[in-house]
Design a protein around this motif. Structure first.
Motif, PDB file in Angstrom:
ATOM      1  N   ASP B  78       0.811  -1.221   0.000  1.00 13.85           N
ATOM      2  CA  ASP B  78       0.000   0.000   0.000  1.00 13.85           C
ATOM      3  C   ASP B  78       0.842   1.269   0.000  1.00 13.85           C
ATOM      4  OD1 ASP B  78      -2.517  -1.290   0.045  1.00 13.85           O
ATOM      5  OD2 ASP B  78      -2.233  -1.738   2.173  1.00 13.85           O
ATOM      6  N   LEU B  79       2.117   1.148   0.328  1.00 12.81           N
ATOM      7  CA  LEU B  79       2.978   2.332   0.310  1.00 12.81           C
ATOM      8  C   LEU B  79       3.291   2.751  -1.113  1.00 12.81           C
ATOM      9  CD1 LEU B  79       5.608   1.558   3.100  1.00 12.81           C
ATOM     10  CD2 LEU B  79       3.459   2.791   3.258  1.00 12.81           C
ATOM     11  N   VAL B  80       3.160   1.807  -2.010  1.00 15.00           N
ATOM     12  CA  VAL B  80       3.515   2.083  -3.404  1.00 15.00           C
ATOM     13  C   VAL B  80       2.274   2.282  -4.269  1.00 15.00           C
ATOM     14  CG1 VAL B  80       4.881   1.288  -5.360  1.00 15.00           C
ATOM     15  CG2 VAL B  80       5.526   0.609  -3.032  1.00 15.00           C
ATOM     16  N   PRO B  82      -1.536   3.141  -4.719  1.00 18.92           N
ATOM     17  CA  PRO B  82      -2.649   3.799  -4.019  1.00 18.92           C
ATOM     18  C   PRO B  82      -3.998   3.099  -4.268  1.00 18.92           C
ATOM     19  CG  PRO B  82      -2.007   5.064  -5.937  1.00 18.92           C
ATOM     20  CD  PRO B  82      -1.104   3.863  -5.907  1.00 18.92           C
ATOM     21  N   THR B  96      -1.089   7.463   0.185  1.00 15.30           N
ATOM     22  CA  THR B  96      -0.061   6.740  -0.561  1.00 15.30           C
ATOM     23  C   THR B  96       0.503   7.603  -1.692  1.00 15.30           C
ATOM     24  OG1 THR B  96      -1.180   4.672  -0.094  1.00 15.30           O
ATOM     25  CG2 THR B  96       0.374   4.663  -1.916  1.00 15.30           C
ATOM     26  N   LEU B  97      -0.425   8.243  -2.399  1.00 18.81           N
ATOM     27  CA  LEU B  97      -0.039   9.099  -3.525  1.00 18.81           C
ATOM     28  C   LEU B  97       0.894  10.228  -3.054  1.00 18.81           C
ATOM     29  CD1 LEU B  97      -1.019   8.628  -6.377  1.00 18.81           C
ATOM     30  CD2 LEU B  97      -2.758  10.387  -6.036  1.00 18.81           C
ATOM     31  N   PHE B  99       2.637  10.335  -0.331  1.00 24.00           N
ATOM     32  CA  PHE B  99       3.894   9.749   0.153  1.00 24.00           C
ATOM     33  C   PHE B  99       4.844   9.491  -1.016  1.00 24.00           C
ATOM     34  CE2 PHE B  99       6.337   5.849   1.170  1.00 24.00           C
ATOM     35  CZ  PHE B  99       7.103   6.341   2.215  1.00 24.00           C
ATOM     36  N   ASP B 100       4.317   8.871  -2.054  1.00 25.93           N
ATOM     37  CA  ASP B 100       5.159   8.561  -3.215  1.00 25.93           C
ATOM     38  C   ASP B 100       5.717   9.834  -3.854  1.00 25.93           C
ATOM     39  OD1 ASP B 100       4.596   5.962  -2.719  1.00 25.93           O
ATOM     40  OD2 ASP B 100       3.142   5.705  -4.347  1.00 25.93           O
ATOM     41  N   LEU B 101       4.845  10.860  -3.930  1.00 25.17           N
ATOM     42  CA  LEU B 101       5.299  12.121  -4.530  1.00 25.17           C
ATOM     43  C   LEU B 101       6.391  12.771  -3.683  1.00 25.17           C
ATOM     44  CD1 LEU B 101       1.892  13.588  -5.772  1.00 25.17           C
ATOM     45  CD2 LEU B 101       3.814  12.855  -7.191  1.00 25.17           C
ATOM     46  N   ILE B 103       8.472  11.276  -1.712  1.00 24.11           N
ATOM     47  CA  ILE B 103       9.703  10.507  -1.888  1.00 24.11           C
ATOM     48  C   ILE B 103      10.379  10.868  -3.215  1.00 24.11           C
ATOM     49  CG2 ILE B 103      10.664   8.171  -2.142  1.00 24.11           C
ATOM     50  CD1 ILE B 103       9.802   9.007   0.740  1.00 24.11           C
ATOM     51  N   ALA B 104       9.572  10.970  -4.262  1.00 23.19           N
ATOM     52  CA  ALA B 104      10.136  11.318  -5.583  1.00 23.19           C
ATOM     53  C   ALA B 104      10.802  12.692  -5.535  1.00 23.19           C
ATOM     54  CB  ALA B 104       9.033  11.299  -6.639  1.00 23.19           C
ATOM     55  N   CYS B 130       1.316  17.443  -4.807  1.00 23.67           N
ATOM     56  CA  CYS B 130       1.510  16.625  -3.610  1.00 23.67           C
ATOM     57  C   CYS B 130       0.837  17.244  -2.384  1.00 23.67           C
ATOM     58  CB  CYS B 130       3.014  16.475  -3.376  1.00 23.67           C
ATOM     59  SG  CYS B 130       3.438  15.628  -1.876  1.00 23.67           S
TER      60      CYS B 130
END
Lengths: 75, 232, 407
Positions: B78-80, B82, B96-97, B99-101, B103-104, B130
């Motif tokens: 679920d971390l990757v 969404p 999740t979204l 979080f991913d943004l 990180i990017a 984000c």
């Protein structure tokens, strides 16, 4: 010793470098850096120069070995 | 123990939202090229970076807390990806979204010198996507939605970012508003179509007297005799 | 009006590249010069060094050093014959490509020994006859490295070395940062050699007639001939060939002589400098340095006494500001300000700080760009402030010396 190189095509004149290296750089009428000399970095200023290179928002600065002279300007 | 995790996860989530708000505001402030709160430009820039790294620390705490939380039942998956979660999938999906943004944006910033300014800047613009998603996630999910304190914090964050963006859009945003735009001169760009209307020349080698005259000493404007024209 | 001027007897104007029939035809070229001797890359570098051949595009850089830098890169280079000639007052590259294109293409082959590709970078208007010629040479087995034509935009900085390389790589003709030299790694990653078309034509002559022959013209320090484009207040403006060190007066008389009394001469083009209209002044780097000028790409513009040098320089400065590539902040902001400040002076619109402000701005932009466009513009303006010093004082007092001069 090293020399600071400004990539003028990238420089956006945000002014961080002139703050970090007031010994080497001033600002012009539009906020772009003005070299005070030939931008040779004395050892004492090396850390500040490195920080300026690292923090430049436009990635327009490089530290080069002093032996790297300018390339011929044009044919 | 389970309750402690749940509170920790919620608390760190809220703190990272507040920090992200500060990061966005400082980022816009840094972009202006102005000094702020008596701080030099490079300090504003460093503050922006360090606040971002701190936000990531709390964000990781938020996520790790939820990984071990029995209510949320968050999986690493679920971390990757969404919107695939078990617990309020839509609201969690926003998390999740975001979080991913984040990180990017952080990873590309740390690798900025290797990636080049263009790629870095393109990814950095995702911050404007984000942040609202993170806010939405905070408001929609969790046990705290509807509580007055969360709404006040959210409202304060939104007001901060909106004010910063509004300032960003004013003409006097940068410290040198009258600076000319750096933009490649259009006459240097590749021609759309090759010039086909040029003077036709007899087949074979060019004729020196039939083609265009190879000089520039064309007549000059009145009052300026004997000086070549600039226009060609 | 012919554009290639015959040498008047007794003067040091001498035709080499432009000698003979110069009709641009392959058969007459072969009849006049024959085929190129077979040489390897090291021999070509040696010939260029022994001849003391320098670049004819303006900067005057030794050719052999660029050739060796590219050879030292150890990978097949891209070789570009640069005939962009964005300089409005220059016509010599166009003349050369019209009258003696085979010498240019010969020289390109010499520079491109071992190259992956050879490119002739010239304005699109010149492509049709050149393509025909390239095809004919290919059929005759003259060109081992195939030559490709690439269109040069009609713009001042399009001929700058890295701009030419970028245009050939399919991008905009925009100058690049010089941290990595293009002789090591150009826009496509390959070592890139850019040589002016006239330089290549000289190389083709040196390969045939030898460095000793080449050195018989010009001075010991600046050997060989150069093509000069002479315009302004002369009877028959056009392209002249002469050895370095030729007297300015000889060039002017080769172009039919001055049509009225001259107040100054612009040497080296829009990035050059104003020098006194002294007939004996040698046109060489050594003699012109004192005026902040150099032969550059051989541009000579004669200014009549009744034309205002400050107005003329302000007009050129405005043109140059408009021609900036647009990438570098100091140039994009500095040149328009410099031009408008000089224009105010030329129009006798006195404002506080003049003329010192012109000087300050010229020094401010110098050295602060990816290419030498700001430097060249500043040099021209500073030379005007010096050459027209009495007129600067007159303009500040609301008068113009040229306005009162008789024709």
């Amino acid at each position: 010793m090293s020399r600071l190189h400004v990539d003028w095509t990238a420089c956006d004149g945000r002014g961080l470098c002139a703050e970090l290296l007031p010994e080497l750089l001033a600002e012009d009428d539009w906020g772009y850096p003005v070299p005070k000399g030939d931008l040779t970095v004395p050892p004492a200023l090396e850390p500040a120069a490195r920080q300026a290179v690292d923090r430049c928002p436009a990635l327009a600065l490089r530290l080069t070995a002093v032996s790297a002279e300018r390339a011929p300007a044009s044919s | 123990m389970a309750d402690a995790l749940w509170y920790f996860a919620r608390g760190s989530g809220v703190i990272s939202l507040v920090l992200l708000t500060v990061v966005v505001a400082l980022g816009i402030g840094a972009r202006s090229g102005r000094t702020a709160f008596g701080l030099p430009r490079f300090a504003v820039n460093l503050l922006h970076r360090n606040a971002a790294l701190l936000a990531v620390v709390f964000l990781v705490g938020h996520v790790v807390g939820l990984l071990f939380d029995p209510y949320a039942q968050l999986r690493v998956f679920d971390l990757v990806v969404p919107f695939a979660g078990n617990y309020r999938p839509v609201w969690q999906g926003f998390g999740t979204l975001a979080f991913d943004l984040v990180i990017a944006i952080v990873v590309t910033s740390l690798l900025r010198h290797r990636l080049g300014a263009r790629t870095w800047r393109a990814v950095h613009w995702l911050a404007y996507l984000c942040w609202p998603i993170a806010l939405l996630h905070g408001l929609g999910t969790g046990t705290d939605n509807g509580t007055a304190w969360l709404w006040s914090i959210a409202a304060l964050c939104a007001a901060t970012v909106l004010a910063a963006v509004a300032w960003r859009l004013t003409p006097s945003f940068t410290r040198y508003p009258h600076r000319a735009d750096r933009q490649v001169n259009s006459r240097l760009l590749p021609a759309v179509a090759p010039t086909s209307g040029s003077t036709p020349t007899p087949a074979g080698a060019p004729s020196p007297h039939a083609g265009t005259s190879p000089h520039t000493g064309s007549p000059t404007p009145a009052g300026m005799p004997g000086v070549p024209e600039e226009a060609r | 009006m012919t554009s290639v001027v015959e040498a008047p007897p007794g003067s040091r104007v001498q035709l080499r590249l432009l000698a003979g029939t110069h009709d641009g035809r392959l058969d007459s070229h072969l009849a006049q010069h024959g085929r190129l001797p077979v040489l390897d890359a090291a021999q070509v570098i040696g010939l260029a060094r022994d001849a003391g051949l320098t670049g004819r595009g303006g900067a005057g850089f030794p050719v052999w050093r660029k050739l060796s830098a590219v050879a030292a890169a150890g990978r097949p280079p891209v070789v570009i014959a640069n005939g962009a000639e964005g300089e409005p007052a220059s016509g010599k590259d166009r003349a050369l490509l019209t009258y003696a294109p085979n010498l240019v293409l010969d020289g390109l082959q010499l520079a491109a020994l071992g190259a992956q590709s050879a490119v002739l970078y010239v304005p699109a208007a010149a492509h049709r006859p050149l393509q025909t010629l390239i095809d004919a040479r290919r059929r005759a087995g003259l060109d081992r490295v195939p030559v490709r034509l690439v269109a040069a935009p009609d713009a001042f900085v399009a001929g700058e070395e890295t701009a030419a390389a970028a245009a050939v790589a399919g991008r905009g003709a925009v100058p690049a940062d010089k941290l990595v030299r293009i002789t090591e790694s150009g826009p496509g990653g390959s070592p890139t050699l850019v040589q002016n078309v006239e330089t290549l034509a000289h190389l083709a002559m040196i390969a045939r007639y030898g460095p000793g022959w080449f050195r018989a013209a010009g001075t010991a320090d600046e050997p060989g001939t150069f093509l000069a484009t002479i315009s302004g207040a002369v009877a028959s403006p056009g392209v002249v060939e002469a050895g370095y060190g030729v007297a300015l007066g000889d060039l002017i008389s080769a172009a039919g002589g001055a049509t009225s009394a001259l107040s100054a001469v612009l040497v080296g083009g829009y990035h050059g400098g104003w020098v006194p209209a002294a007939a004996a002044l040698p046109v060489s780097r050594a003699a012109l340095t004192a005026y902040g000028a150099s032969p550059g790409a051989g541009v000579i513009v004669a200014l009549p006494r009744h034309a205002c040098g400050l107005m003329e320089t302000a007009r050129i400065a405005g043109y140059l500001a408009d021609q900036a590539a647009g990438q570098c902040g100091p140039c994009v902001n500095g040149l328009p300000r410099l031009a408008s400040t000089l224009t105010d002076l030329a129009h006798r619109r006195a404002r506080p700080g003049l003329p010192a402000e012109v000087d300050r701005l010229a020094r401010l932009v110098t050295g602060r760009g990816a290419c030498r466009h700001p430097d060249g513009t500043a040099r021209l303006i500073l030379s005007a402030m010096h050459a027209f010093e009495p007129d600067v004082a007159a303009h500040l007092a609301g008068r113009c010396l040229a306005a009162g001069a008789s024709r």
